[in-house]
Motif scaffolding. Structure first.
Motif, PDB file in Angstrom:
ATOM      1  N   PHE A  31       0.785  -1.241   0.000  1.00 34.92           N
ATOM      2  CA  PHE A  31       0.000   0.000   0.000  1.00 34.92           C
ATOM      3  C   PHE A  31       0.817   1.291   0.000  1.00 34.92           C
ATOM      4  O   PHE A  31       0.236   2.375  -0.013  1.00 34.92           O
ATOM      5  CB  PHE A  31      -0.927   0.017   1.226  1.00 34.92           C
ATOM      6  N   VAL A  32       2.141   1.205   0.044  1.00 34.83           N
ATOM      7  CA  VAL A  32       2.952   2.424   0.109  1.00 34.83           C
ATOM      8  C   VAL A  32       3.694   2.636  -1.201  1.00 34.83           C
ATOM      9  O   VAL A  32       4.297   1.696  -1.753  1.00 34.83           O
ATOM     10  CB  VAL A  32       3.963   2.356   1.290  1.00 34.83           C
ATOM     11  N   ASP A  33       3.654   3.877  -1.692  1.00 36.24           N
ATOM     12  CA  ASP A  33       4.393   4.249  -2.907  1.00 36.24           C
ATOM     13  C   ASP A  33       5.831   4.560  -2.483  1.00 36.24           C
ATOM     14  O   ASP A  33       6.125   5.625  -1.930  1.00 36.24           O
ATOM     15  CB  ASP A  33       3.736   5.470  -3.531  1.00 36.24           C
ATOM     16  N   LEU A  34       6.748   3.624  -2.730  1.00 35.86           N
ATOM     17  CA  LEU A  34       8.122   3.734  -2.244  1.00 35.86           C
ATOM     18  C   LEU A  34       8.849   4.979  -2.773  1.00 35.86           C
ATOM     19  O   LEU A  34       9.493   5.695  -1.993  1.00 35.86           O
ATOM     20  CB  LEU A  34       8.911   2.470  -2.599  1.00 35.86           C
ATOM     21  N   PRO A  35       8.786   5.293  -4.064  1.00 35.45           N
ATOM     22  CA  PRO A  35       9.499   6.489  -4.550  1.00 35.45           C
ATOM     23  C   PRO A  35       9.032   7.776  -3.852  1.00 35.45           C
ATOM     24  O   PRO A  35       9.849   8.638  -3.514  1.00 35.45           O
ATOM     25  CB  PRO A  35       9.169   6.514  -6.045  1.00 35.45           C
ATOM     26  N   THR A  36       7.722   7.900  -3.639  1.00 35.72           N
ATOM     27  CA  THR A  36       7.192   9.089  -2.967  1.00 35.72           C
ATOM     28  C   THR A  36       7.680   9.165  -1.526  1.00 35.72           C
ATOM     29  O   THR A  36       8.041  10.237  -1.023  1.00 35.72           O
ATOM     30  CB  THR A  36       5.654   9.071  -2.985  1.00 35.72           C
ATOM     31  N   PHE A  37       7.700   8.018  -0.849  1.00 34.00           N
ATOM     32  CA  PHE A  37       8.184   7.958   0.527  1.00 34.00           C
ATOM     33  C   PHE A  37       9.654   8.365   0.611  1.00 34.00           C
ATOM     34  O   PHE A  37      10.044   9.182   1.461  1.00 34.00           O
ATOM     35  CB  PHE A  37       7.990   6.551   1.077  1.00 34.00           C
ATOM     36  N   VAL A  38      10.481   7.817  -0.274  1.00 37.32           N
ATOM     37  CA  VAL A  38      11.914   8.125  -0.270  1.00 37.32           C
ATOM     38  C   VAL A  38      12.142   9.604  -0.540  1.00 37.32           C
ATOM     39  O   VAL A  38      12.972  10.261   0.111  1.00 37.32           O
ATOM     40  CB  VAL A  38      12.655   7.259  -1.308  1.00 37.32           C
ATOM     41  N   GLU A  39      11.390  10.165  -1.493  1.00 39.47           N
ATOM     42  CA  GLU A  39      11.534  11.583  -1.823  1.00 39.47           C
ATOM     43  C   GLU A  39      11.167  12.466  -0.632  1.00 39.47           C
ATOM     44  O   GLU A  39      11.834  13.460  -0.340  1.00 39.47           O
ATOM     45  CB  GLU A  39      10.642  11.924  -3.021  1.00 39.47           C
ATOM     46  N   THR A  40      10.122  12.089   0.076  1.00 41.49           N
ATOM     47  CA  THR A  40       9.663  12.890   1.217  1.00 41.49           C
ATOM     48  C   THR A  40      10.653  12.843   2.369  1.00 41.49           C
ATOM     49  O   THR A  40      11.044  13.867   2.927  1.00 41.49           O
ATOM     50  CB  THR A  40       8.288  12.392   1.703  1.00 41.49           C
ATOM     51  N   ILE A  41      11.066  11.638   2.743  1.00 41.80           N
ATOM     52  CA  ILE A  41      11.910  11.488   3.928  1.00 41.80           C
ATOM     53  C   ILE A  41      13.329  12.000   3.687  1.00 41.80           C
ATOM     54  O   ILE A  41      14.047  12.346   4.633  1.00 41.80           O
ATOM     55  CB  ILE A  41      11.936  10.010   4.385  1.00 41.80           C
ATOM     56  N   SER A  42      13.746  12.074   2.404  1.00 43.58           N
ATOM     57  CA  SER A  42      15.095  12.557   2.097  1.00 43.58           C
ATOM     58  C   SER A  42      15.232  14.057   2.337  1.00 43.58           C
ATOM     59  O   SER A  42      16.344  14.589   2.385  1.00 43.58           O
ATOM     60  CB  SER A  42      15.457  12.226   0.645  1.00 43.58           C
ATOM     61  N   LEU A 301      -7.395  11.483   6.518  1.00 42.89           N
ATOM     62  CA  LEU A 301      -7.566  12.905   6.824  1.00 42.89           C
ATOM     63  C   LEU A 301      -7.011  13.798   5.721  1.00 42.89           C
ATOM     64  O   LEU A 301      -6.972  15.024   5.866  1.00 42.89           O
ATOM     65  CB  LEU A 301      -6.886  13.236   8.156  1.00 42.89           C
ATOM     66  N   GLY A 302      -6.549  13.180   4.626  1.00 45.90           N
ATOM     67  CA  GLY A 302      -6.165  13.946   3.448  1.00 45.90           C
ATOM     68  C   GLY A 302      -4.696  14.243   3.289  1.00 45.90           C
ATOM     69  O   GLY A 302      -4.314  15.019   2.396  1.00 45.90           O
ATOM     70  N   LEU A 303      -3.818  13.663   4.101  1.00 44.54           N
ATOM     71  CA  LEU A 303      -2.387  13.928   3.968  1.00 44.54           C
ATOM     72  C   LEU A 303      -1.798  13.074   2.845  1.00 44.54           C
ATOM     73  O   LEU A 303      -2.255  11.942   2.617  1.00 44.54           O
ATOM     74  CB  LEU A 303      -1.661  13.635   5.279  1.00 44.54           C
ATOM     75  N   PRO A 304      -0.787  13.581   2.143  1.00 41.64           N
ATOM     76  CA  PRO A 304      -0.154  12.815   1.068  1.00 41.64           C
ATOM     77  C   PRO A 304       0.424  11.494   1.574  1.00 41.64           C
ATOM     78  O   PRO A 304       0.813  11.376   2.736  1.00 41.64           O
ATOM     79  CB  PRO A 304       0.966  13.753   0.588  1.00 41.64           C
ATOM     80  N   ASP A 305       0.507  10.540   0.668  1.00 38.21           N
ATOM     81  CA  ASP A 305       0.943   9.189   1.037  1.00 38.21           C
ATOM     82  C   ASP A 305       2.353   9.176   1.631  1.00 38.21           C
ATOM     83  O   ASP A 305       2.579   8.638   2.714  1.00 38.21           O
ATOM     84  CB  ASP A 305       0.897   8.290  -0.205  1.00 38.21           C
ATOM     85  N   GLY A 306       3.309   9.753   0.916  1.00 33.03           N
ATOM     86  CA  GLY A 306       4.685   9.735   1.391  1.00 33.03           C
ATOM     87  C   GLY A 306       4.843  10.433   2.716  1.00 33.03           C
ATOM     88  O   GLY A 306       5.614  10.003   3.580  1.00 33.03           O
ATOM     89  N   LEU A 307       4.101  11.532   2.912  1.00 29.94           N
ATOM     90  CA  LEU A 307       4.170  12.269   4.170  1.00 29.94           C
ATOM     91  C   LEU A 307       3.584  11.456   5.312  1.00 29.94           C
ATOM     92  O   LEU A 307       4.141  11.423   6.427  1.00 29.94           O
ATOM     93  CB  LEU A 307       3.424  13.602   4.035  1.00 29.94           C
ATOM     94  N   SER A 308       2.475  10.788   5.073  1.00 25.40           N
ATOM     95  CA  SER A 308       1.836   9.974   6.126  1.00 25.40           C
ATOM     96  C   SER A 308       2.786   8.904   6.643  1.00 25.40           C
ATOM     97  O   SER A 308       2.918   8.703   7.855  1.00 25.40           O
ATOM     98  CB  SER A 308       0.564   9.318   5.568  1.00 25.40           C
ATOM     99  N   VAL A 309       3.454   8.221   5.728  1.00 23.17           N
ATOM    100  CA  VAL A 309       4.383   7.159   6.112  1.00 23.17           C
ATOM    101  C   VAL A 309       5.608   7.747   6.819  1.00 23.17           C
ATOM    102  O   VAL A 309       6.046   7.243   7.855  1.00 23.17           O
ATOM    103  CB  VAL A 309       4.826   6.341   4.886  1.00 23.17           C
ATOM    104  N   SER A 310       6.143   8.837   6.286  1.00 20.68           N
ATOM    105  CA  SER A 310       7.352   9.435   6.849  1.00 20.68           C
ATOM    106  C   SER A 310       7.116   9.941   8.266  1.00 20.68           C
ATOM    107  O   SER A 310       7.907   9.678   9.176  1.00 20.68           O
ATOM    108  CB  SER A 310       7.833  10.585   5.964  1.00 20.68           C
ATOM    109  N   VAL A 311       6.027  10.677   8.459  1.00 23.56           N
ATOM    110  CA  VAL A 311       5.724  11.215   9.789  1.00 23.56           C
ATOM    111  C   VAL A 311       5.515  10.092  10.781  1.00 23.56           C
ATOM    112  O   VAL A 311       5.993  10.144  11.921  1.00 23.56           O
ATOM    113  CB  VAL A 311       4.477  12.123   9.728  1.00 23.56           C
ATOM    114  N   THR A 312       4.813   9.056  10.368  1.00 21.58           N
ATOM    115  CA  THR A 312       4.545   7.930  11.260  1.00 21.58           C
ATOM    116  C   THR A 312       5.835   7.247  11.700  1.00 21.58           C
ATOM    117  O   THR A 312       6.072   7.027  12.889  1.00 21.58           O
ATOM    118  CB  THR A 312       3.621   6.912  10.572  1.00 21.58           C
ATOM    119  N   LEU A 313       6.685   6.898  10.743  1.00 23.29           N
ATOM    120  CA  LEU A 313       7.911   6.169  11.075  1.00 23.29           C
ATOM    121  C   LEU A 313       8.874   7.017  11.895  1.00 23.29           C
ATOM    122  O   LEU A 313       9.494   6.523  12.848  1.00 23.29           O
ATOM    123  CB  LEU A 313       8.587   5.682   9.794  1.00 23.29           C
TER     124      LEU A 313
END
Length: 351
Positions: A31-42, A301-313
């Motif tokens: 369920f997680v878009d890996l490229p978006t997550f990597v871009e956000t957390i970087s 609640l409407g937050l972007p996918d990569g941001l949701s994962v990054s903030v959580t982790l």
């Protein structure tokens, strides 16, 4: 009062964490878009993120001051250092024992009573008094967060229902704890129920000594609760400390958003932070489950996918893993101190 549960052994804790990790990895892959997550957390600001660890330590400090002020009101003396130490010990038990949010309270009560030889009923009253203050603050902030979300966003009916359900469950839990604290008959009825359950599983158990000891603790507990209720100034000071603790604790998530360069969604943070705490309190906030729920709510609640994962982790790295490391050290230090204390009081060996 006896400590009925011990922290999970290393192997059991490893299995629990491994199960959570597998569940989270499956969720992450599906369920997680890996490229978006990597871009956000970087894009993280390491200085701001590093500040979140300091903020968390300060939050725990103010939590320990809530407990200390209630103990002092009951003429139980404890140093600031020991209040901070035993608060961390309680956090360790909460993090390692799936339970209904009581293992940390029982651990603090038992271990401090054993260390100080103070009355367990008084200590238990201070611990439950703190729990009532914290849960009241939780329910209030949860309600505020829900109102803000409903005014600012259009949510799916299922999401709204789920959030309201969590709020209702939090309110029911607060009511039950308060009711048992102020109604001696209810507490004694609960003791009788526990005794009957124990006798059902252990037919030969002599419950008389157990009942006598626990009844004495319960009676002292209720006397101490009444004493705390008669001291509004103490409750006011403790509430201020609790608000400060909450402010710094939730500040971890605010700093994570800031570190990622994203505007802080105040209403969303209130909701996700509170639900995460509720999951931890009912014993299902283990690694993996809590993360999945947090990510899902942020998304709803409407937050972007990569941001949701990054903030959580990133938040959980502070509020779970950092917490585990520090609290484990506190527990080991306390165990060593108690062992030395016990050794000093042992009678000399005869030749």
């Amino acid at each position: 009062m006896t400590l009925q549960k011990k922290p999970l052994s290393g192997s059991k804790l490893f299995l629990l964490l491994a199960f959570g990790l597998i569940a989270f990895l499956v969720y992450f892959i599906l369920f997680v878009d890996l490229p978006t997550f990597v871009e956000t957390i970087s894009q993280i600001n390491l200085v701001l993120y590093g500040a979140s660890f300091v903020v968390y330590l300060i939050g725990v400090f103010f939590s320990s001051m809530v407990w200390r002020s209630l103990l002092n009101a009951l003429t139980v003396k404890i140093t600031v250092k020991n209040a901070y130490l035993f608060t961390w010990v309680g956090l360790f038990f909460d993090a390692t024992i799936p339970q209904l949010g009581l293992s940390g309270d029982v651990a603090k009560t038992y271990l401090f009573s054993k260390s100080s030889n103070e009355d367990a009923g008084k200590i238990g009253a201070s611990v439950i008094g703190q729990k009532i203050i914290v849960m009241t603050l939780t329910v209030v902030t949860f309600g505020i967060g829900l109102v803000l979300v409903l005014f600012n966003r259009i949510l799916e009916p299922l999401v709204t229902f789920s959030i309201i359900l969590f709020l209702i469950l939090s309110g029911i839990s607060l009511f039950l704890i308060y009711y048992l604290s102020v109604k001696p008959k209810a507490t004694h009825a609960l003791l009788q129920f526990v005794t009957r359950v124990g006798l059902f599983f252990r037919k030969k158990w002599d419950s008389t000594a157990f009942n006598q000891k626990v009844t004495e603790v319960i009676d002292n507990f209720h006397i101490s609760i009444s004493e705390l209720k008669s001291k509004p100034r103490v409750l006011g000071v403790s509430s201020i400390y609790s608000i400060l603790s909450w402010f710094f604790d939730i500040g971890v998530m605010f700093l994570v958003f800031a570190a990622l360069g994203y505007p802080i969604p105040f209403d969303s943070v209130l909701i996700v932070y509170t639900i995460s705490g509720v999951l931890q309190a009912v014993g299902i906030g283990v690694f993996g489950i809590n993360e999945i729920v947090m990510i899902s709510i942020f998304r709803a609640l409407g937050l972007p996918d990569g941001l949701s994962v990054s903030v959580t982790l990133l938040s959980r790295a502070v509020m779970l893993w950092f917490r585990l490391i520090v609290s484990y050290g506190a527990f080991q230090w306390t165990s060593i101190k108690l062992a030395r204390q016990t050794q000093q009081h042992l009678p000399p060996k005869t030749l």
